[in-house]
Write an enzyme that holds these catalytic residues in place. Structure first.
Site, PDB file in Angstrom:
ATOM      1  N   TRP B 321       0.845  -1.200   0.000  1.00 41.33           N
ATOM      2  CA  TRP B 321       0.000   0.000   0.000  1.00 41.33           C
ATOM      3  C   TRP B 321       0.880   1.249   0.000  1.00 41.33           C
ATOM      4  O   TRP B 321       0.545   2.253  -0.630  1.00 41.33           O
ATOM      5  CB  TRP B 321      -0.892  -0.004   1.250  1.00 41.33           C
ATOM      6  CG  TRP B 321      -1.800   1.195   1.351  1.00 41.33           C
ATOM      7  CD1 TRP B 321      -3.047   1.311   0.825  1.00 41.33           C
ATOM      8  CD2 TRP B 321      -1.519   2.437   2.000  1.00 41.33           C
ATOM      9  NE1 TRP B 321      -3.568   2.546   1.114  1.00 41.33           N
ATOM     10  CE2 TRP B 321      -2.651   3.268   1.839  1.00 41.33           C
ATOM     11  CE3 TRP B 321      -0.435   2.933   2.715  1.00 41.33           C
ATOM     12  CZ2 TRP B 321      -2.715   4.546   2.357  1.00 41.33           C
ATOM     13  CZ3 TRP B 321      -0.505   4.221   3.224  1.00 41.33           C
ATOM     14  CH2 TRP B 321      -1.632   5.009   3.047  1.00 41.33           C
ATOM     15  N   HIS B 322       2.016   1.166   0.685  1.00 37.32           N
ATOM     16  CA  HIS B 322       2.888   2.341   0.768  1.00 37.32           C
ATOM     17  C   HIS B 322       3.643   2.602  -0.528  1.00 37.32           C
ATOM     18  O   HIS B 322       4.082   3.722  -0.763  1.00 37.32           O
ATOM     19  CB  HIS B 322       3.891   2.183   1.919  1.00 37.32           C
ATOM     20  CG  HIS B 322       3.268   2.451   3.249  1.00 37.32           C
ATOM     21  ND1 HIS B 322       2.566   1.492   3.938  1.00 37.32           N
ATOM     22  CD2 HIS B 322       3.216   3.565   4.018  1.00 37.32           C
ATOM     23  CE1 HIS B 322       2.118   2.014   5.070  1.00 37.32           C
ATOM     24  NE2 HIS B 322       2.493   3.270   5.143  1.00 37.32           N
ATOM     25  N   GLY B 323       3.822   1.590  -1.327  1.00 40.29           N
ATOM     26  CA  GLY B 323       4.526   1.828  -2.573  1.00 40.29           C
ATOM     27  C   GLY B 323       4.708   0.553  -3.361  1.00 40.29           C
ATOM     28  O   GLY B 323       4.780  -0.540  -2.800  1.00 40.29           O
TER      29      GLY B 323
END
Lengths: 386, 472
Positions: B321-323
């Site tokens: 989700w963060h990257g």
């Protein structure tokens, strides 16, 4: 809710909105001009509106000064992001491209030119050389060093050992045997002098001081003498040195009012050269002398946009030296102006038109390393700077 | 547009606030919707349509879920799939093709697939997760579907929380969307919170960012053990103050408009275990994963291997989700491993430790995670872990790295990160109020004014400072 809480809440709300709106109220243009300019030009993008907004804030200078002065006083830090504080008070201008801080990309060898840049740069110089050859004019390209290249020992130690290949290391050899006169690389000379203990750059400025400029001028005249036998090689060793106090451009970047001037010894040319703008206006009573930045500032102010300086030396040899230069050129002008009867210094991009108008005896192009980043502006003129 | 830009602070925010309070109540949601769309379009241009499509689609799907009860599961599945497809397309296509598909194609000797870079609309991870939580909550009957497209659109696009959270759930603010009361006390609280967030970002995070960037830019041959540790601590302070500062600003602006957003941080660096850390760090995201993924998978009330699986699934997805990169996946796994170990017995061992040791263990685990979060490649991560383990470069060069600024701002950061700053300020305020309450109010106003002026001066000087969490 108590009346005290209401009153203090209201006071804080008014204070908050007041501070935020103060920048809008003091905007130099009416806010409407953010979207539609005075002459009916509509903003093409949100970015443009934002740029116009930032540009019009009349409190910019006091705000920047407040912040920078505060950081300098409390933290002892140079607040400008592209400035890298070095050792013993040396300040370095990190890089033309260091928007995110002192990245020193060129110093580290992380910004080497690609093939397109090499081609664009070398072909531009070769084309100039061919055009000048047709006119019978010698052409000399000289490369001034970045401060970190000339005086790496004053960089902070954490970055000192990271030197890689610079852009100039790649670009200069590509034209070395393709120009009539190989480029004059001033970097080894200035570095050797620095290694020998001579201060060739200002501590608080990104440029060479007059000692460094004099050394560069000596080297340039040596190379000029090979192209025009009449040119005397400058030797500034016997010139008088005067002491003066100076606050450099890096210190001025942050609008800082700091007691941090430096004392420098500067060689004084034997002759003070009368200088003027092309339309004959004087640049400074007394001409271009030891305080070389002052006339430049006045000259820029008087003749903004043209940036051409004409120096005359009645005792010089016949002919005109035409110099295309960047900010490093201002330092060498008091010395190079001693050679020919007329020296025309153009702080501007290359102009074939100026060459043809002035028909000089020689053309010198003086560029500092850091401007080699500008080749990246593909499709733009000029292909090199200058 | 970012909160820490002059155009936002000195033009957008005061104009939106001023007009909002001048408008009659019925027009306020309209005004906030228009302002929020402008806010998004300012930086993203036509990609605002992605966001508009998200809120229109989910508004319709939620109504359909409510109306067609018999098929609500199918509609819900469709809505979730469409939201995830949107996220996967914009965020993960390049990664899936370049990082996963092409290596596989290379293995079988097939030609690589080339696709152009796909622009990532800012904040898409936030507003897609928000949309998913909404349709699930409607399906669970936790909240009725919104009848008003303007009201729902305003909630989805609401600029304070639009692009970097906190992930505000519809059910938390549903009543405030239609019937909220703005009071002077809330406005004051909002101003206080906003200024605190701005100060966190400008005074601490941006300064720490300079040091972290400088150190993370060092070549491996220059990275000594001490410098590596300083770098990762700087980054830990940067990311905390950057993100929690943004959350404070979002909560503060929301409060000015009469909204109560969930808290997103609770001094995460005082945590005593990794599990505790995740109850304090980016709480709106961790509770989202807990409520909409971990619990539906079975949570902790199932067979041990299933618990382990659930933790890994949650944290792998949390990392991604963060990257879209292997390092974020590794970061998620890193935390998943610690949480699994804590769940399967290590917590009993940790609980017996002396309190500072428990704290030290947690910080070590979190700092190790931040290395993975900050580096670009796994190879770089290996270099960093090697240096941090004591096998760094032999000749540490502190000159120019350890400055007075690092020491002062770093100390300030540590004081506030560990909660001492707030305690001290609270105690001082209580002491002043006991003597002269008006003096406390005057000092508070002076502190807000000084902080705001200083931050505006800093932003003027530095021009532009993007937030880290925008890229998620």
């Amino acid at each position: 809710m108590s009346s005290r809480a209401t009153i203090s809440g209201l006071a804080i709300a008014v204070l908050f909105m007041g501070i935020l709106l103060s920048l809008l109220v003091t905007h130099e243009r009416r806010p409407f001009y953010l979207v539609r300019e005075r002459y009916g030009k509509w903003a093409q993008s949100f970015d443009e509106v934002e740029r116009r907004f930032r540009k019009g804030i009349s409190l910019t200078q006091p705000l920047v000064q407040l912040y920078n002065q505060g950081r300098w006083t409390v933290l002892g830090e140079m607040p400008y992001p592209v400035v890298l504080p070095g050792r013993d008070g040396y300040l370095f201008y990190a890089s033309e491209e260091a928007k995110d801080g002192p990245s020193m990309t060129d110093w580290r060898g992380q910004a080497l030119p690609d093939q397109a840049e090499i081609t664009r740069w070398s072909e531009a110089l070769i084309a100039r050389d061919h055009r000048l050859a047709e006119l019978g004019i010698p052409y000399l390209v000289a490369m001034a060093p970045n401060k970190q290249t000339a005086m790496p020992q004053w960089l902070p130690r954490w970055v000192q050992h990271q030197e890689g290949r610079h852009r100039a290391d790649v670009l200069l050899p590509t034209v070395a045997d393709r120009l009539r006169t190989p480029p004059l690389d001033l970097r080894p000379l200035l570095r050797a002098e620095s290694d020998a203990g001579r201060e060739t750059f200002f501590r608080t400025d990104s440029h060479w001081n007059l000692e460094g400029a004099a050394l560069a001028a000596e080297a340039i005249t040596r190379r000029m003498a090979a192209l025009d036998r009449r040119v005397p090689v400058l030797d500034t060793r016997g010139w008088e040195r005067v002491s003066s106090s100076y606050q450099g451009d890096i210190l001025k970047l942050g609008h800082l009012r700091v007691d941090r001037s430096e004392t420098v010894l500067q060689p004084v040319p034997p002759r003070t050269l009368p200088g003027r703008t092309p339309d004959g206006r004087p640049i400074l009573a007394g001409g271009v002398d030891r305080v070389f930045y002052l006339p430049v500032e006045l000259w820029q102010a008087q003749d903004e946009g043209i940036k051409t300086l004409v120096l005359t030396n009645p005792e010089g040899i016949d002919g005109t030296l035409l110099v295309f230069h960047d900010s490093f050129g201002t330092g060498v002008m008091p010395f190079l102006g001693q050679i020919y009867r007329t020296t025309i210094a153009c702080w501007s991009p290359w102009s074939q038109k100026v060459v043809e108008q002035t028909r000089p005896a020689m053309v010198l192009q003086l560029t500092v390393e850091r401007y080699l980043h500008y080749i990246r502006r593909s499709g733009e003129k000029p292909e090199t700077h200058p | 547009m970012v909160f820490s830009s002059l155009i936002f602070l000195c033009l957008f925010l005061p104009v939106v606030l001023g007009a909002y309070f001048l408008l009659p109540r019925f027009a306020r949601n309209w005004w906030l919707l228009i302002a929020s769309l402008l806010f998004y379009a300012w930086g993203e241009g036509w990609y605002v349509l992605v966001m508009v499509w998200t809120f229109a689609f989910n508004w319709g799907m939620a109504l359909a879920i409510e109306r067609f009860q018999a098929r609500s599961r199918t509609i819900l599945a469709l809505a979730i799939a469409a939201n995830l497809a949107l996220l996967v397309f914009w965020k993960y296509t390049n990664f899936l093709v370049d990082g996963a598909l092409n290596p596989l194609l290379a293995l079988v000797g097939a030609p690589a697939l080339h696709i152009d870079h796909i622009h990532l609309p800012i904040g898409i991870s936030f507003f897609v997760f928000q949309a998913i939580s909404y349709v699930i909550d409607v399906h669970r009957k936790d909240v009725p579907a919104s009848r008003s497209l303007v009201g729902f659109g305003m909630y989805k696009a609401l600029f304070p929380q639009l692009i970097a959270g906190p992930i505000v759930r519809y059910k938390d603010v549903a009543h405030e969307i239609y019937e909220r009361r703005e009071t002077i006390e809330m406005f004051r609280e909002g101003v206080r919170r906003f200024c605190a967030g701005l100060a966190k970002k400008v005074i601490i995070a941006d300064v720490m960012a300079g040091f972290a960037d400088r150190i993370f830019g060092l070549p491996a041959s220059e990275l000594s053990t001490g410098v590596a540790w300083i770098g990762v601590v700087c980054y830990a302070l940067q990311i905390y103050f950057d993100f929690s500062g943004y959350s404070d600003m979002a909560i503060g602006i929301g409060r000015m408009f009469g909204f109560h957003f969930r808290e997103n941080f609770n001094h995460p660096y005082v945590a005593q275990s990794v599990g505790d850390f995740w109850r304090r760090w980016h709480m709106s995201l961790s509770t989202w994963f807990r409520d909409y993924l971990y619990f539906p998978l079975g949570g902790s009330r199932c067979a041990p291997w299933k618990v382990a699986r659930n933790l890994f699934v949650v944290f792998v997805l949390c990392g991604l989700w963060h990257g879209a990169s292997w390092v974020f996946l590794a970061w998620g796994l890193w935390h998943g491993v610690f949480l699994a170990l804590e769940h399967f017995g290590m917590h009993t061992l940790i609980d017996r430790l002396w309190r500072p040791l428990r704290h030290g263990y947690c910080l070590l685990a979190v700092l190790g995670g931040w290395v993975l979060f900050r580096v670009e490649t796994l190879d770089q991560a290996r270099t960093w872990f090697t240096a941090m383990a004591g096998f760094g470069a032999r000749t540490p060069d502190w000159d120019g790295l350890i400055t007075r600024e690092l020491l002062i701002i770093g100390a300030l950061g540590l004081i506030f990160a560990f909660g001492w700053g707030r305690s001290l300020a609270g105690a001082a305020r209580a002491a002043i109020d006991r003597r002269a309450a008006w003096l406390g109010d005057v000092l508070e106003a002076a502190a807000i004014a000084a902080c705001l002026v200083w931050c505006i001066a800093a932003l003027t000087a530095n021009a532009y400072t993007p937030f880290i969490y925008f890229r998620f």
